[in-house]
Design a protein around this motif. Structure first.
Motif, mmCIF file in Angstrom:
data_model
loop_
_atom_site.group_PDB
_atom_site.id
_atom_site.type_symbol
_atom_site.label_atom_id
_atom_site.label_comp_id
_atom_site.label_asym_id
_atom_site.label_seq_id
_atom_site.Cartn_x
_atom_site.Cartn_y
_atom_site.Cartn_z
ATOM 1 N N LYS A 133 -9.872 -5.442 2.385
ATOM 2 C CA LYS A 133 -9.707 -4.913 3.752
ATOM 3 C C LYS A 133 -11.039 -4.455 4.349
ATOM 4 O O LYS A 133 -11.109 -4.139 5.538
ATOM 5 C CB LYS A 133 -8.735 -3.732 3.743
ATOM 6 C CG LYS A 133 -7.411 -3.984 3.030
ATOM 7 C CD LYS A 133 -6.531 -4.982 3.765
ATOM 8 C CE LYS A 133 -5.274 -5.287 2.987
ATOM 9 N NZ LYS A 133 -4.270 -4.220 3.016
ATOM 10 N N ALA A 184 1.873 -3.676 11.257
ATOM 11 C CA ALA A 184 3.325 -3.902 11.380
ATOM 12 C C ALA A 184 3.507 -5.414 11.296
ATOM 13 O O ALA A 184 2.952 -6.045 10.389
ATOM 14 C CB ALA A 184 3.871 -3.290 12.663
ATOM 15 N N THR A 221 0.803 -1.234 0.000
ATOM 16 C CA THR A 221 0.000 0.000 0.000
ATOM 17 C C THR A 221 0.833 1.281 0.000
ATOM 18 O O THR A 221 0.504 2.217 -0.718
ATOM 19 C CB THR A 221 -0.991 -0.010 1.186
ATOM 20 O OG1 THR A 221 -1.831 -1.159 1.087
ATOM 21 C CG2 THR A 221 -1.841 1.262 1.223
HETATM 22 C C1 6PG Z 1 4.511 -5.934 6.206
HETATM 23 C C2 6PG Z 1 3.715 -4.778 6.707
HETATM 24 C C3 6PG Z 1 2.326 -5.216 7.023
HETATM 25 C C4 6PG Z 1 1.461 -4.563 5.970
HETATM 26 C C5 6PG Z 1 0.112 -5.202 5.884
HETATM 27 C C6 6PG Z 1 -0.679 -4.634 4.699
HETATM 28 O O1 6PG Z 1 5.684 -6.047 6.536
HETATM 29 O O2 6PG Z 1 3.932 -6.681 5.395
HETATM 30 O O3 6PG Z 1 4.266 -4.015 7.605
HETATM 31 O O4 6PG Z 1 1.867 -4.881 8.281
HETATM 32 O O5 6PG Z 1 1.348 -3.177 6.263
HETATM 33 O O6 6PG Z 1 0.300 -6.596 5.692
HETATM 34 O O7 6PG Z 1 0.045 -4.951 3.539
HETATM 35 P P1 6PG Z 1 -0.438 -4.420 2.102
HETATM 36 O O8 6PG Z 1 -0.229 -2.947 2.106
HETATM 37 O O9 6PG Z 1 0.456 -5.125 1.118
HETATM 38 O O10 6PG Z 1 -1.896 -4.808 1.966
#
Ligand code: 6PG
Length: 259
Positions: free
Chosen positions: A217, A166, A62
């Motif tokens: 989401k 995280a 993202t």
């Molecule tokens: C990681 C991230 C994790 C991520 C979420 C959303 O290391 O993968 O820190 O917390 O922010 O999984 O991931 P996307 O943005 O790919 O949906």
């Protein structure tokens, strides 16, 4: 700034440490508009701050668009890069050039494109033995915050469809950490160790921004925004004690939220 976005104050449900008025939901049409909104708010916050500014980048996919925007005009010229200090919310236990590395993603989309002094980028050493890497990062934080409890100016976080943020995954030991700011965390569902900031340091931040995009989401976002901590999801445990909690969401992610 984005054309048509609405800012609605959503109460975060039961037991938010952040007063309800400190929880804001910014709605954007799509990922690009969400990223522009977040980029503009971050640049403004840095401009309005004197001295060093600490920002925590999140991993995943993202934030890529946000990073690309910050490294390009107009934000590139607007950002006081000489005062920006970049940290990471979590890291995979891989070398920094590995395809799964959050640092590698940040480097390719932002750090290698923007004039951030190298000594102002604080990488989690995913290549090291995880507990040692966590201790080393804790030492970095102690040095940067001069021995005071770490209080980041701005923390970006993502949201997994299982409610993780995280590398605080459901059922993982790091959820119980009450004092250390960063730990290595065993994530059974991934059969992997991760490095992650913990609730104590996330909830000490001045501003915490979740960036949430995409319809996958929507169910977890609805549960968290409407039930708050009662939802039981790790992301719902991020409730800054005195700081701002902000959710930047695009329409697909917000599709199940009340208008
Ligand atoms: C990681 C991230 C994790 C991520 C979420 C959303 O290391 O993968 O820190 O917390 O922010 O999984 O991931 P996307 O943005 O790919 O949906």
């Amino acid at each position: 700034m984005p054309r048509n976005w609405s800012r609605s104050t959503a109460t975060a449900g039961a037991t938010p440490a952040s007063p309800p008025e400190a929880v804001r939901v910014y709605r954007a049409k799509d990922l690009d508009e969400l990223s522009r909104m977040a980029a503009g708010h971050l640049v403004t916050a840095v401009q309005r701050t004197k001295g060093p500014f600490s920002v925590v980048l999140s991993g995943g996919s993202t934030p890529r668009r946000l990073h690309e925007l910050l490294a390009a005009e107009p934000y590139r010229s607007l950002m006081p890069w000489d005062r920006l200090n970049v940290f990471f919310g979590d890291e995979r236990c891989v070398p920094p050039e590995h395809k799964d590395s959050n640092f590698a993603m940040a480097k390719s989309t932002l750090l290698a494109r923007a004039p951030i002094p190298a000594e102002q980028v604080f990488r989690m050493r995913g290549e090291d033995v995880p507990p040692e890497a966590a201790l080393a990062y804790e030492a970095d934080l102690k040095a940067f915050f001069r021995g005071r409890p770490p209080a980041f100016d701005w923390v970006f976080l993502g949201l997994g469809d299982d409610g993780h943020t995280a590398s605080l995954f459901p059922g993982s030991p790091a959820l119980e950490e009450k004092s250390r700011p960063v730990v290595s965390n065993r994530v059974e569902k991934l059969n992997a160790d991760r490095l992650t900031l913990t609730y104590p340091v996330l909830n000490a931040a001045k501003v915490v921004c979740f960036l949430v995009s995409g319809e996958a989401k929507a169910p977890v976002l609805k549960r968290i925004l409407e039930e708050g901590g009662a939802s039981g999801f790790p992301a719902a445990g991020v409730r800054p004690a005195t700081g701002d909690l902000r959710w930047y969401v695009d329409q697909p992610a917000a599709r199940l939220l009340k208008p």
